[in-house]
Design an enzyme around this catalytic site. Sequence first.
Site, PDB file in Angstrom:
ATOM      1  N   HIS A   1      11.318   8.721 116.465  1.00 57.21           N
ATOM      2  CA  HIS A   1      12.297   9.660 115.907  1.00 57.21           C
ATOM      3  C   HIS A   1      13.689   9.492 116.501  1.00 57.21           C
ATOM      4  O   HIS A   1      14.677   9.363 115.782  1.00 57.21           O
ATOM      5  CB  HIS A   1      11.828  11.105 116.116  1.00 57.21           C
ATOM      6  CG  HIS A   1      12.826  12.114 115.657  1.00 57.21           C
ATOM      7  ND1 HIS A   1      13.813  12.625 116.494  1.00 57.21           N
ATOM      8  CD2 HIS A   1      13.015  12.696 114.451  1.00 57.21           C
ATOM      9  CE1 HIS A   1      14.561  13.468 115.801  1.00 57.21           C
ATOM     10  NE2 HIS A   1      14.102  13.540 114.562  1.00 57.21           N
TER      11      HIS A   1
ATOM     12  N   LYS B   1      15.770   6.236 109.572  1.00 57.22           N
ATOM     13  CA  LYS B   1      16.655   6.824 110.591  1.00 57.22           C
ATOM     14  C   LYS B   1      17.886   5.940 110.759  1.00 57.22           C
ATOM     15  O   LYS B   1      17.989   5.154 111.693  1.00 57.22           O
ATOM     16  CB  LYS B   1      15.905   6.956 111.917  1.00 57.22           C
ATOM     17  CG  LYS B   1      14.728   7.900 111.889  1.00 57.22           C
ATOM     18  CD  LYS B   1      15.144   9.352 111.807  1.00 57.22           C
ATOM     19  CE  LYS B   1      15.797   9.792 113.079  1.00 57.22           C
ATOM     20  NZ  LYS B   1      16.051  11.260 113.059  1.00 57.22           N
TER      21      LYS B   1
END
Length: 243
Positions: free
Chosen positions: A51, A113
């Site tokens: 993440h 991302k």
Amino acid sequence: MTTLMNYAHRGASGNYPENTMIAFERGIALGATGIETDVQMTKDGKLVLIHDEKLKRTTGVNALVADVQSEELLCLDAGSWFSPAFKDERIPTLEQLLTLAKRTQTFVNIELKNGIVQYPGLEQKVIDTVRAFGMTDQVILSSFNHYSLIECKRLAPDIPTGILYMEGLYRPWKYALSIGAAALHASHYAVLPDWVAEAAQQGVIYNVFTVNEPAEMTRLIQAGVAGIITDYPDRLTAVLSKL
């Protein structure tokens, strides 16, 4: 009514270290029908599931994912930060998750991302990998970077995309249609039953994040959302079984 999708957020991240194979595997065992994960790229172009742009929080290494070679990154301890019991967990590759998902017939929500760190060619690499696994009908590509979603649709019109956003966008389904997105991946605070209904009339679905309280899960199910992204897929399983 179609069956609501139970997405394990970074796997079953409430009880296992996020974005690790054990979190994905346990998420499926706890009733998840989908896995939500985040994809980034190492210095040598390997697609990895993590993440944060920085490795610090989950591995203790003070470096950007983009600045580390895959050989080093894939050996890092990505479990101890959560609990010593998970000391040997590693950062997985996208291929590892797709292998699991294909075997278990689990849907995958892949978040690109690429908002803070720009990864040139990330969209093409992810799409090529999904195609190589023959899983174009088993994934949705999402991002807070909506330019990236437009690029995904240009490269792969057949793979659905989901618009990630936090705030109360005005008639977001119209915006979704304008960029060819199939879904609105909204913060649960930005979802009301009337909006879900109006979006559905336009053929746009809501997948809502990150919902961990049973009462909020119940509200959103009754509002008609298509999917709920949760750290605790077992809680959502229990709520669905009661309803």
